[in-house]
Design an enzyme around this catalytic site. Structure first.
Site, mmCIF file in Angstrom:
data_model
loop_
_atom_site.group_PDB
_atom_site.id
_atom_site.type_symbol
_atom_site.label_atom_id
_atom_site.label_comp_id
_atom_site.label_asym_id
_atom_site.label_seq_id
_atom_site.Cartn_x
_atom_site.Cartn_y
_atom_site.Cartn_z
ATOM 1 N N CYS A 108 12.379 40.807 76.637
ATOM 2 C CA CYS A 108 12.598 40.532 75.213
ATOM 3 C C CYS A 108 12.127 39.126 74.847
ATOM 4 O O CYS A 108 12.787 38.143 75.196
ATOM 5 C CB CYS A 108 14.079 40.735 74.889
ATOM 6 S SG CYS A 108 14.577 40.126 73.282
ATOM 7 N N PRO A 110 11.839 37.535 71.780
ATOM 8 C CA PRO A 110 12.704 36.774 70.872
ATOM 9 C C PRO A 110 13.957 36.210 71.569
ATOM 10 O O PRO A 110 14.428 35.140 71.222
ATOM 11 C CB PRO A 110 13.098 37.796 69.803
ATOM 12 C CG PRO A 110 12.014 38.817 69.847
ATOM 13 C CD PRO A 110 11.551 38.882 71.262
ATOM 14 N N CYS A 111 14.462 36.954 72.567
ATOM 15 C CA CYS A 111 15.653 36.497 73.303
ATOM 16 C C CYS A 111 15.385 35.153 73.968
ATOM 17 O O CYS A 111 16.227 34.252 73.967
ATOM 18 C CB CYS A 111 16.044 37.501 74.380
ATOM 19 S SG CYS A 111 16.400 39.153 73.775
ATOM 20 N N LYS A 112 14.189 35.060 74.561
ATOM 21 C CA LYS A 112 13.848 33.861 75.336
ATOM 22 C C LYS A 112 13.577 32.659 74.446
ATOM 23 O O LYS A 112 13.585 31.528 74.910
ATOM 24 C CB LYS A 112 12.651 34.164 76.246
ATOM 25 C CG LYS A 112 13.038 35.100 77.397
ATOM 26 C CD LYS A 112 11.859 35.436 78.282
ATOM 27 C CE LYS A 112 11.285 36.779 77.954
ATOM 28 N NZ LYS A 112 10.252 37.234 78.891
#
Lengths: 223, 162
Positions: A108, A110-112
């Site tokens: 993912c 966007p998570c990072k």
């Protein structure tokens, strides 16, 4: 003569009462203003494409924003998970403290992006009891891949390996439909804010301030 | 009497409409079942000769999926798994090149993705007759601000070898 003196006395007393009432109201208003400033939460306006934050806007039902209204106001489901080091961590370990429960995955993007922001806020609000828990929602990725991403993003808060049950408890029967997803749990264990997708750094900080300030009694209908 | 019936009917209709509206408020939001659509079509090839079948896919507007060769080992590539079919010898699947994409919040990280229409080629040598090859497209989609768990799209390649 006596009557006019009496009338004058009554008028003086009346004016004095009016002046006292005005001063008293002003003092009360100042006190209320000071209390409101102490509980001040910055409300960031919604931007298109940003994560939802409990506004009155009607999200597109096809979007992650529509998902982020399921848990708000409910008691956060309990969980006990294992960290990358094999240590057991429960949500109940942080009772009486605000907790940010963040679901993420190695695949993912966007998570990072937001994980380094969480790290920054963890340090910034540590004195106010904030705890951040990163729950890796990775079915196929091994522990090494999860550890590698955690290291690359520079996070030091606990990264927990999920068990399948926690995803269902927070995301529904099919687990998490979107990532990232974050749940802001207040001192009483109530989810005061829930976001799906990547929001701006300012929005995340506003939610953190909100969860720190929150401490209302849990509402009925919680899990 | 007619007027009374009409008023009663209107009231009942309004009550049903209101109940439906309330129901809609409580209902969970509709979720897309798939972010990639497979456009199946009957194809014809020459029997006993190496021929190429085309599998046409479309990524739903507003989404993208990783290409077959994403730029990171952590990203999940788009790939097709096919079941063996009698009378059909399949060669290695040929995937299209992806296009470069960056999230607006992280322009430095370049991704390799499919969006809109993309076509995967399947070279085969087939005996004469009608054939069905079953398979699965495995992909992982994202939009501009969120990513979605990996999904599997069942597919059937139906063709005739003459």
């Amino acid at each position: 003569m006596k009557r006019s003196g009496l009338v004058l006395s009554v008028m003086v007393v009346g004016v004095a009462l009016l002046l006292w009432a005005g001063w008293h109201n002003l003092r009360e208003r100042k006190l209320a203003m000071r209390q409101a400033q102490e509980n001040h939460v910055v409300l960031v306006p919604e931007k298109s494409g940003a994560a939802t934050s409990g506004s009155a806007m009607q999200p597109d039902p096809q979007s992650p924003e529509a998902e982020a209204t399921q848990m708000r106001g409910k008691v956060a489901p309990a969980f006990t998970l294992v960290t990358l080091d094999g240590k057991k961590v429960s949500l109940s370990d942080f009772k009486g403290r605000p907790v940010l429960v963040n679901f993420w995955a190695t695949w993912c993007g966007p998570c990072k992006v937001e994980m380094p922001w969480f790290e920054e806020f963890q340090k910034q609000y540590a004195s106010q009891g904030l705890e951040i828990l990163g729950l890796a929602d990775d079915v196929d990725a091994g522990k090494d891949a999860i550890a590698k991403v955690a290291q690359k993003t520079g996070v030091t808060y606990p990264i927990l390996l999920t068990d399948g049950k926690v995803q269902k408890a927070y995301g529904g029967p099919d687990g998490m439909d979107y990532l990232p997803m974050s749940f802001y749990v207040d001192k009483n264990g109530v989810v005061v804010e829930e976001t799906a997708g990547l929001g701006s750094k300012d929005e995340i900080e506003a939610h953190i301030k909100k969860v720190i300030a929150s401490g209302a009694a849990p509402s009925a209908g919680g899990q | 009497m007619r007027l009374r019936l009409g008023v009663a009917g209107l009231l009942a209709f309004a009550a049903v409409g209101y109940a439906q509206q309330v129901g809609n408020l409580d209902a969970p939001p509709a979720k897309p079942k798939s972010y990639v659509v497979y456009a199946a079509e009957q194809q014809s090839v020459s029997a006993g000769k190496r021929s190429v079948l085309e599998l046409h896919f479309r990524v739903v507007d507003g989404f993208h999926v990783n290409s077959h060769t994403p730029k990171s080992e952590l990203l999940i590539p788009t790939r097709i798994e096919l079941q063996p079919a009698a009378g059909v010898k399949a060669d290695a699947i040929e995937y299209p090149a992806g296009t470069s994409y960056s999230f607006s919040f992280d322009p430095t990280e370049k991704l390799d993705v499919y969006s809109g229409d993309f076509t995967v080629k399947l070279p085969v040598v087939a005996e004469a007759g009608t054939h069905t090859v079953d398979g699965t497209l495995r992909y992982q989609a994202c939009d501009h601000a969120a990513c979605y768990p990996p999904k599997s799209l069942p597919l059937q390649v139906i063709f005739t070898a003459k």
